[in-house]
Design a protein around this motif. Structure first.
Motif, mmCIF file in Angstrom:
data_model
loop_
_atom_site.group_PDB
_atom_site.id
_atom_site.type_symbol
_atom_site.label_atom_id
_atom_site.label_comp_id
_atom_site.label_asym_id
_atom_site.label_seq_id
_atom_site.Cartn_x
_atom_site.Cartn_y
_atom_site.Cartn_z
ATOM 1 N N PRO A 197 -10.158 -2.691 -34.665
ATOM 2 C CA PRO A 197 -10.729 -3.391 -33.515
ATOM 3 C C PRO A 197 -10.726 -2.517 -32.263
ATOM 4 O O PRO A 197 -9.782 -1.781 -32.008
ATOM 5 N N ASP A 233 -15.749 -15.775 -32.553
ATOM 6 C CA ASP A 233 -15.047 -15.202 -33.706
ATOM 7 C C ASP A 233 -15.435 -13.749 -33.955
ATOM 8 O O ASP A 233 -14.585 -12.903 -34.227
ATOM 9 N N ARG A 234 -16.719 -13.461 -33.847
ATOM 10 C CA ARG A 234 -17.203 -12.101 -34.121
ATOM 11 C C ARG A 234 -16.663 -11.107 -33.094
ATOM 12 O O ARG A 234 -16.220 -10.007 -33.451
ATOM 13 N N ARG A 272 -13.966 -11.493 -31.192
ATOM 14 C CA ARG A 272 -12.511 -11.416 -31.339
ATOM 15 C C ARG A 272 -12.128 -10.499 -32.504
ATOM 16 O O ARG A 272 -11.210 -9.691 -32.392
ATOM 17 N N ARG A 273 -12.861 -10.590 -33.610
ATOM 18 C CA ARG A 273 -12.579 -9.705 -34.754
ATOM 19 C C ARG A 273 -12.926 -8.259 -34.421
ATOM 20 O O ARG A 273 -12.214 -7.331 -34.806
ATOM 21 N N ALA A 274 -14.025 -8.042 -33.703
ATOM 22 C CA ALA A 274 -14.473 -6.679 -33.395
ATOM 23 C C ALA A 274 -13.598 -5.990 -32.348
ATOM 24 O O ALA A 274 -13.280 -4.806 -32.475
ATOM 25 N N GLY A 324 -10.575 -7.362 -31.023
ATOM 26 C CA GLY A 324 -9.160 -7.679 -31.118
ATOM 27 C C GLY A 324 -8.675 -8.622 -30.032
ATOM 28 O O GLY A 324 -7.486 -8.915 -29.953
#
Length: 141
Positions: free
Chosen positions: A24, A68-69, A71-73, A75
């Motif tokens: 991330p 969500d996308r 946050r995942r990318a 961090g």
């Protein structure tokens, strides 16, 4: 501001390569075309009163998919990233000592100097004035 962003990008580049399997970070977010649109918006207009809904619109994603996308990318959650970007920008502007605290607050997206001072003090653990003094002293020969 641009110098600071380039430093962050260089560090990120050295730590990882961009792509969906990379750790991330900003480069991973920028490698996603949809997220990159929202990130460009935050970077280009940090003073805009962004909401997750508006950022999701920039990314052409639903609010929950965007959240969500990103946050995942990256961090971190979208508004946490925006806060970090605004505080980094403010810190850079404060060290230049060319602008008043009120102008730094405005450019960082705060409607009042007091709201900015509270947020900056909480984030940096030192007041904007003290931060500017400390950073200028640290840079002095």
């Amino acid at each position: 501001m641009l110098t600071r962003l380039l430093e962050v990008l260089l560090i990120e580049a050295l730590r990882s390569t961009a792509g969906p399997t990379s750790p991330p970070g900003l480069l991973r977010g920028l490698s996603d075309d949809r997220l990159a649109a929202a990130l460009r918006g935050m970077h280009d207009k940090p003073a805009r009163p962004w909401t997750v809904t508006e950022l999701a619109f920039e990314a052409n994603l639903s609010r929950s998919a965007f959240f969500d996308r990103l946050r995942r990318a990256l961090g971190v959650a979208p508004m946490a990233y925006l806060l970090h970007w605004r505080m980094s920008l403010a810190g850079n502007l404060l060290t230049q000592r060319e602008l008043s605290i009120a102008e730094v607050a405005r450019r960082a997206g705060y409607g009042s100097t007091s709201a900015f001072s509270v947020a900056f003090s909480k984030y940096a653990r030192v007041s904007p004035t003290s931060y500017a003094r400390r950073e200028v002293t640290a840079l002095a020969p």
